[in-house]
Design a protein around this motif. Sequence first.
Motif, PDB file in Angstrom:
ATOM      1  N   GLY A 202    -111.916  38.075 -58.707  1.00  0.00           N
ATOM      2  CA  GLY A 202    -111.145  39.046 -57.928  1.00  0.00           C
ATOM      3  C   GLY A 202    -109.889  38.410 -57.369  1.00  0.00           C
ATOM      4  N   SER A 203    -109.133  39.222 -56.647  1.00  0.00           N
ATOM      5  CA  SER A 203    -107.822  38.803 -56.173  1.00  0.00           C
ATOM      6  C   SER A 203    -107.750  38.942 -54.654  1.00  0.00           C
ATOM      7  CB  SER A 203    -106.776  39.687 -56.852  1.00  0.00           C
ATOM      8  OG  SER A 203    -105.500  39.152 -56.727  1.00  0.00           O
ATOM      9  N   GLN A 204    -106.779  38.217 -54.058  1.00  0.00           N
ATOM     10  CA  GLN A 204    -106.595  38.203 -52.597  1.00  0.00           C
ATOM     11  C   GLN A 204    -107.907  37.831 -51.894  1.00  0.00           C
ATOM     12  OE1 GLN A 204    -104.053  37.845 -50.932  1.00  0.00           O
ATOM     13  NE2 GLN A 204    -104.652  38.269 -48.867  1.00  0.00           N
ATOM     14  N   GLY A 239    -107.982  32.966 -61.129  1.00  0.00           N
ATOM     15  CA  GLY A 239    -107.046  32.933 -60.002  1.00  0.00           C
ATOM     16  C   GLY A 239    -107.757  33.452 -58.767  1.00  0.00           C
ATOM     17  N   GLY A 240    -107.049  34.190 -57.938  1.00  0.00           N
ATOM     18  CA  GLY A 240    -107.715  34.900 -56.857  1.00  0.00           C
ATOM     19  C   GLY A 240    -107.434  34.423 -55.452  1.00  0.00           C
ATOM     20  N   LEU A 241    -106.841  33.227 -55.302  1.00  0.00           N
ATOM     21  CA  LEU A 241    -106.642  32.714 -53.943  1.00  0.00           C
ATOM     22  C   LEU A 241    -105.680  33.623 -53.169  1.00  0.00           C
ATOM     23  CD1 LEU A 241    -107.430  30.425 -52.064  1.00  0.00           C
ATOM     24  CD2 LEU A 241    -105.498  29.099 -52.959  1.00  0.00           C
ATOM     25  N   PHE A 275    -106.682  27.002 -64.605  1.00  0.00           N
ATOM     26  CA  PHE A 275    -106.541  27.897 -63.453  1.00  0.00           C
ATOM     27  C   PHE A 275    -105.545  28.995 -63.806  1.00  0.00           C
ATOM     28  CE2 PHE A 275    -107.826  23.750 -62.118  1.00  0.00           C
ATOM     29  CZ  PHE A 275    -108.845  23.996 -61.205  1.00  0.00           C
ATOM     30  N   GLU A 276    -105.729  30.162 -63.197  1.00  0.00           N
ATOM     31  CA  GLU A 276    -104.850  31.309 -63.484  1.00  0.00           C
ATOM     32  C   GLU A 276    -104.299  31.892 -62.190  1.00  0.00           C
ATOM     33  OE1 GLU A 276    -107.530  34.011 -65.401  1.00  0.00           O
ATOM     34  OE2 GLU A 276    -107.694  32.809 -67.227  1.00  0.00           O
ATOM     35  N   PRO A 277    -103.601  31.099 -61.378  1.00  0.00           N
ATOM     36  CA  PRO A 277    -103.094  31.640 -60.116  1.00  0.00           C
ATOM     37  C   PRO A 277    -101.929  32.598 -60.348  1.00  0.00           C
ATOM     38  CG  PRO A 277    -102.202  29.446 -60.471  1.00  0.00           C
ATOM     39  CD  PRO A 277    -103.151  29.705 -61.608  1.00  0.00           C
ATOM     40  N   GLY A 278    -101.899  33.666 -59.591  1.00  0.00           N
ATOM     41  CA  GLY A 278    -100.774  34.605 -59.670  1.00  0.00           C
ATOM     42  C   GLY A 278    -100.133  34.720 -58.301  1.00  0.00           C
ATOM     43  N   ARG A 279    -100.814  35.459 -57.419  1.00  0.00           N
ATOM     44  CA  ARG A 279    -100.273  35.787 -56.100  1.00  0.00           C
ATOM     45  C   ARG A 279     -99.869  34.548 -55.295  1.00  0.00           C
ATOM     46  NH1 ARG A 279    -102.101  40.626 -53.573  1.00  0.00           N
ATOM     47  NH2 ARG A 279    -103.893  40.522 -54.978  1.00  0.00           N
ATOM     48  N   VAL A 280    -100.698  33.491 -55.354  1.00  0.00           N
ATOM     49  CA  VAL A 280    -100.435  32.339 -54.498  1.00  0.00           C
ATOM     50  C   VAL A 280     -99.150  31.615 -54.922  1.00  0.00           C
ATOM     51  CG1 VAL A 280    -101.801  30.615 -55.782  1.00  0.00           C
ATOM     52  CG2 VAL A 280    -101.690  30.491 -53.300  1.00  0.00           C
ATOM     53  N   LEU A 314     -96.109  49.701 -54.656  1.00  0.00           N
ATOM     54  CA  LEU A 314     -97.268  50.601 -54.693  1.00  0.00           C
ATOM     55  C   LEU A 314     -98.427  50.110 -53.825  1.00  0.00           C
ATOM     56  CD1 LEU A 314     -98.390  53.129 -56.096  1.00  0.00           C
ATOM     57  CD2 LEU A 314     -99.061  51.688 -58.033  1.00  0.00           C
ATOM     58  N   ARG A 315     -98.432  48.836 -53.491  1.00  0.00           N
ATOM     59  CA  ARG A 315     -99.628  48.229 -52.886  1.00  0.00           C
ATOM     60  C   ARG A 315    -100.114  48.940 -51.610  1.00  0.00           C
ATOM     61  NH1 ARG A 315    -100.234  43.760 -51.210  1.00  0.00           N
ATOM     62  NH2 ARG A 315    -102.208  43.340 -52.217  1.00  0.00           N
ATOM     63  N   PRO A 316     -99.231  49.308 -50.663  1.00  0.00           N
ATOM     64  CA  PRO A 316     -99.748  49.984 -49.470  1.00  0.00           C
ATOM     65  C   PRO A 316    -100.427  51.307 -49.822  1.00  0.00           C
ATOM     66  CG  PRO A 316     -97.555  49.119 -49.066  1.00  0.00           C
ATOM     67  CD  PRO A 316     -97.802  48.980 -50.545  1.00  0.00           C
ATOM     68  N   LEU A 318    -101.772  52.190 -52.766  1.00  0.00           N
ATOM     69  CA  LEU A 318    -102.943  52.041 -53.644  1.00  0.00           C
ATOM     70  C   LEU A 318    -104.107  51.328 -52.969  1.00  0.00           C
ATOM     71  CD1 LEU A 318    -103.656  52.778 -56.546  1.00  0.00           C
ATOM     72  CD2 LEU A 318    -102.772  50.572 -57.282  1.00  0.00           C
ATOM     73  N   TYR A 319    -103.794  50.294 -52.182  1.00  0.00           N
ATOM     74  CA  TYR A 319    -104.878  49.472 -51.598  1.00  0.00           C
ATOM     75  C   TYR A 319    -104.833  49.442 -50.071  1.00  0.00           C
ATOM     76  CZ  TYR A 319    -103.851  47.274 -56.183  1.00  0.00           C
ATOM     77  OH  TYR A 319    -103.560  47.020 -57.493  1.00  0.00           O
ATOM     78  N   ASP A 320    -104.048  50.348 -49.452  1.00  0.00           N
ATOM     79  CA  ASP A 320    -103.829  50.248 -47.994  1.00  0.00           C
ATOM     80  C   ASP A 320    -103.354  48.847 -47.613  1.00  0.00           C
ATOM     81  OD1 ASP A 320    -104.556  52.882 -47.312  1.00  0.00           O
ATOM     82  OD2 ASP A 320    -106.673  52.338 -47.512  1.00  0.00           O
ATOM     83  N   ALA A 372     -95.509  39.241 -55.513  1.00  0.00           N
ATOM     84  CA  ALA A 372     -96.620  39.422 -56.457  1.00  0.00           C
ATOM     85  C   ALA A 372     -97.039  40.880 -56.485  1.00  0.00           C
ATOM     86  CB  ALA A 372     -97.812  38.564 -56.042  1.00  0.00           C
ATOM     87  N   TYR A 373     -97.195  41.429 -57.662  1.00  0.00           N
ATOM     88  CA  TYR A 373     -97.648  42.812 -57.851  1.00  0.00           C
ATOM     89  C   TYR A 373     -96.721  43.791 -57.130  1.00  0.00           C
ATOM     90  CZ  TYR A 373    -101.640  40.012 -59.219  1.00  0.00           C
ATOM     91  OH  TYR A 373    -102.435  39.072 -59.814  1.00  0.00           O
ATOM     92  N   GLY A 374     -95.433  43.466 -57.089  1.00  0.00           N
ATOM     93  CA  GLY A 374     -94.435  44.335 -56.492  1.00  0.00           C
ATOM     94  C   GLY A 374     -93.652  45.032 -57.593  1.00  0.00           C
TER      95      GLY A 374
END
Length: 421
Positions: A202-204, A239-241, A275-280, A314-316, A318-320, A372-374
């Motif tokens: 998972g992520s975040q 990833g996921g951190l 490792f597959e980091p994205g957001r971090v 979209l993040r707010p 879609l995921y609050d 990230a994811y923006g």
Amino acid sequence: MDHFDYVDGTMRVEQVPMAEIADAVGTPVYVYSTATLERHVGVFREGLAALDNPLIAFAVKANPNAAVLATLAKLGLGADVVSGGELLRAVAAGIPADRIVFSGVGKTADEMRLALEHGIFQFNLESEPEAEMLSKVALSMGMRAPVAYRINPDVDAGTHAKISTGKSENKFGIPYDRAIESYAAAGDLPGLDVQGVAVHIGSQLTDLAPLEAAFTKVGALITALREAGHDIRTADLGGGLGVPYDPSQPLPPSPADYGAMVCRVTQGWPVRLMFEPGRVIVGNAGALLSRVVRVKQGAKAPFVIVDAAMNDLLRPSLYDAWHDIRAVAPSGKQAAANVVGPVCETGDTFAMGRDMDVVEAGDLVAFMTAGAYGATMAGTYNSRPLTPEVLVSGDRWAVVRARPPIEALIEGDSIPDWLAD
Ligand code: LLP
């Protein structure tokens, strides 16, 4: 840590005033900081310094902009891709194929062929039918595909349900309890070279415990698979951190904490770690810059209507998700406000009752931690053109994706001949 700072009362990204970019490019616009990208790659690498030659494959889905990928390629990162499009973008940005891993539950035969032609490092398979298809495709090309199975460890990542991937009810990976059988079947497929195990839950993630639980399961599986005669040489820990979004919340574990846990859990594993980091890597390196269109009275707090909307970030919706919203030139006054976009949906809301800098029509605001994811999740809903992107490096900046003219949206459609008279 990022490089968006206030100098003489106005926000700069590295040495460039945000207002200068807004005036030249218009708003909304994504702004990325090279120094922050470099810093995050350095910190992630340092966390893993005790490992022997880890492969750090940036999760391209987090930010596929060519200039961002080229920056990361120069820093020596590989790429985790989930489509033929991402593969081609990574290669075009200079990421060598032998640092590319291909994840995802729905790879098509065409995408498999493309990845084999490029000679990627590893396919992370997510099901037995996928393994059979890849074996056939590889054989038809006279090749053997290097593969790992992504296992589903049935671990709750403790993050938002829409970005949790490691529970048994999720679509990802093969069931942990059936892994030995699945590997045995893959080992019999002549077009595959079974080389590894992969996991991504998972992520975040803001707690290391679920990651540790998943990695421990991977370790046990590697031992069992090697005993069963498989030459397991890689372990991809995904990833996921998580990154800090809300300054009032406790900080998530740092890459150093993560690296220490990884080193402890994987000690003695006879494999190369991936490792597959994205957001971090990219999260804090980007901000969405927007201008206040007008402020309208609300029942409890004023509505600050900005020119960015849910189609841009979209993040707010879609995921609050919580993004810090800062005035580019704060007056020093703070008050509660509702920050919304112009799209005709109540979901087009960035924040409700948020204590923030008081802003007026014409002021600039920055949505932080939007690298990230923006931009990559932006769309054209309400016929709003895709958001442009700018990359800053020191005192230089460049538009790295231009704002398309509205004509491009209109001309993209076509009218069938029975309607055109
Ligand atoms: N590897 C795989 C197989 C993945 O599916 C992902 C993310 C990553 C690596 C990178 O994860 P990261 O280090 O960035 O957490 N749109 C959502 C996030 C979706 C994540 C999808 N997979 C959001 O805006 O929060």
